[in-house]
Scaffold this motif. Structure first.
Motif, short mmCIF file in Angstrom:
data_model
loop_
_atom_site.label_atom_id
_atom_site.label_comp_id
_atom_site.label_asym_id
_atom_site.label_seq_id
_atom_site.Cartn_x
_atom_site.Cartn_y
_atom_site.Cartn_z
N GLU A 1 -5.56 -3.45 5.10
CA GLU A 1 -5.65 -4.88 5.39
C GLU A 1 -5.98 -5.08 6.86
N GLU A 2 -6.81 -6.09 7.10
CA GLU A 2 -7.19 -6.41 8.49
C GLU A 2 -6.01 -6.94 9.26
N GLU B 1 -11.19 5.34 9.01
CA GLU B 1 -11.83 4.08 9.37
C GLU B 1 -11.00 2.91 8.83
N LYS B 2 -11.52 2.18 7.86
CA LYS B 2 -10.79 1.02 7.33
C LYS B 2 -10.10 1.31 6.00
N HIS B 3 -9.98 2.58 5.69
CA HIS B 3 -9.36 2.98 4.43
C HIS B 3 -8.20 3.95 4.67
N ILE C 1 0.83 -1.21 0.00
CA ILE C 1 0.00 0.00 0.00
C ILE C 1 0.86 1.25 0.00
N LEU C 2 1.91 1.27 0.82
CA LEU C 2 2.79 2.44 0.88
C LEU C 2 3.48 2.69 -0.46
N ARG C 3 3.85 1.60 -1.13
CA ARG C 3 4.46 1.73 -2.45
C ARG C 3 3.46 2.34 -3.43
N CYS C 4 2.20 1.96 -3.33
CA CYS C 4 1.16 2.51 -4.19
C CYS C 4 0.97 4.00 -3.90
#
Length: 203
Positions: free
Chosen positions: A202-203, A146-148, A114-117
């Motif tokens: 991610e959970e 929240e979850k995003h 995610i960080l790379r994205c």
């Protein structure tokens, strides 16, 4: 994904080549210099002033050798993507007239993928803003929601009533959607360009 994998492979291959080159050239030179300095210390042991100078030089060479080894180790490791996110703006702020301001929340625990994205979104957003919008200032916000993870890039560029998504923006959308996220572009004439993305954490 194949494009990302190839890009990462190319970067890692080049970093490994650089680390080997540094080790084999600069590292060898510093090590040889240190050996020769120790020999000079043996020859000049009766000259206190000379010994002090040689000891000072030796300590500097040892420090340089240590710094080199640390750099080589870091080159062989994966990139610190959180640090790279900040580095984009820091380099522009330091070396150009373009100003980049960050509002970044806590990123601890967020996956490398995610960080790379996020890094690619910011990189491409700034590149497009400068190239097509003639932007000179950017506001970048990254925060948990929240979850995003929420990413927004605003620039002061020319803007446009209509624009065509080229390779860069299409690649950005594909990266975000591959992670289950959404991407939105907004632009008006003389009002800059806005990029907004939401990526599920991610959970």
């Amino acid at each position: 994904r194949a494009y990302d994998d190839l890009e990462d492979f190319t970067i890692m291959k080049e970093r490994n080549n650089m680390s080997r080159e540094m080790h084999d050239t600069v590292g060898h030179t510093l090590t040889t210099s240190l050996v020769e300095l120790e020999l000079c210390k043996m020859l000049g042991k009766d000259n206190e002033e000379l010994m002090n100078k040689l000891e000072h030089i030796s300590s500097q060479v040892r420090k340089g050798l240590g710094d080199l080894r640390m750099t080589v180790r870091r080159l062989k490791e994966d990139l610190d993507w959180e640090q790279e996110i900040y580095a984009i703006g820091e380099r522009l702020n330091e070396y150009t007239d373009i100003k980049v301001k960050y509002i970044v929340g806590e990123l601890t625990g967020i996956s490398t993928q995610i960080l790379r994205c996020v890094y690619r979104i910011i990189q491409e957003g700034i590149t497009n803003g400068i190239k097509h919008g003639k932007a000179t200032a950017f506001m970048i916000e990254v925060k948990r929601e929240e979850k995003h993870l929420w990413i927004e890039i605003l620039d002061n560029g020319l803007g446009a009533i209509a624009f065509k998504q080229g390779f860069g923006l299409n690649a950005m959308r594909e990266r975000v959607e591959a992670l289950g996220g959404t991407l939105h572009f907004e632009s008006y004439k003389d009002e800059g360009f806005t990029i907004q993305a939401q990526i599920p954490l991610e959970e």
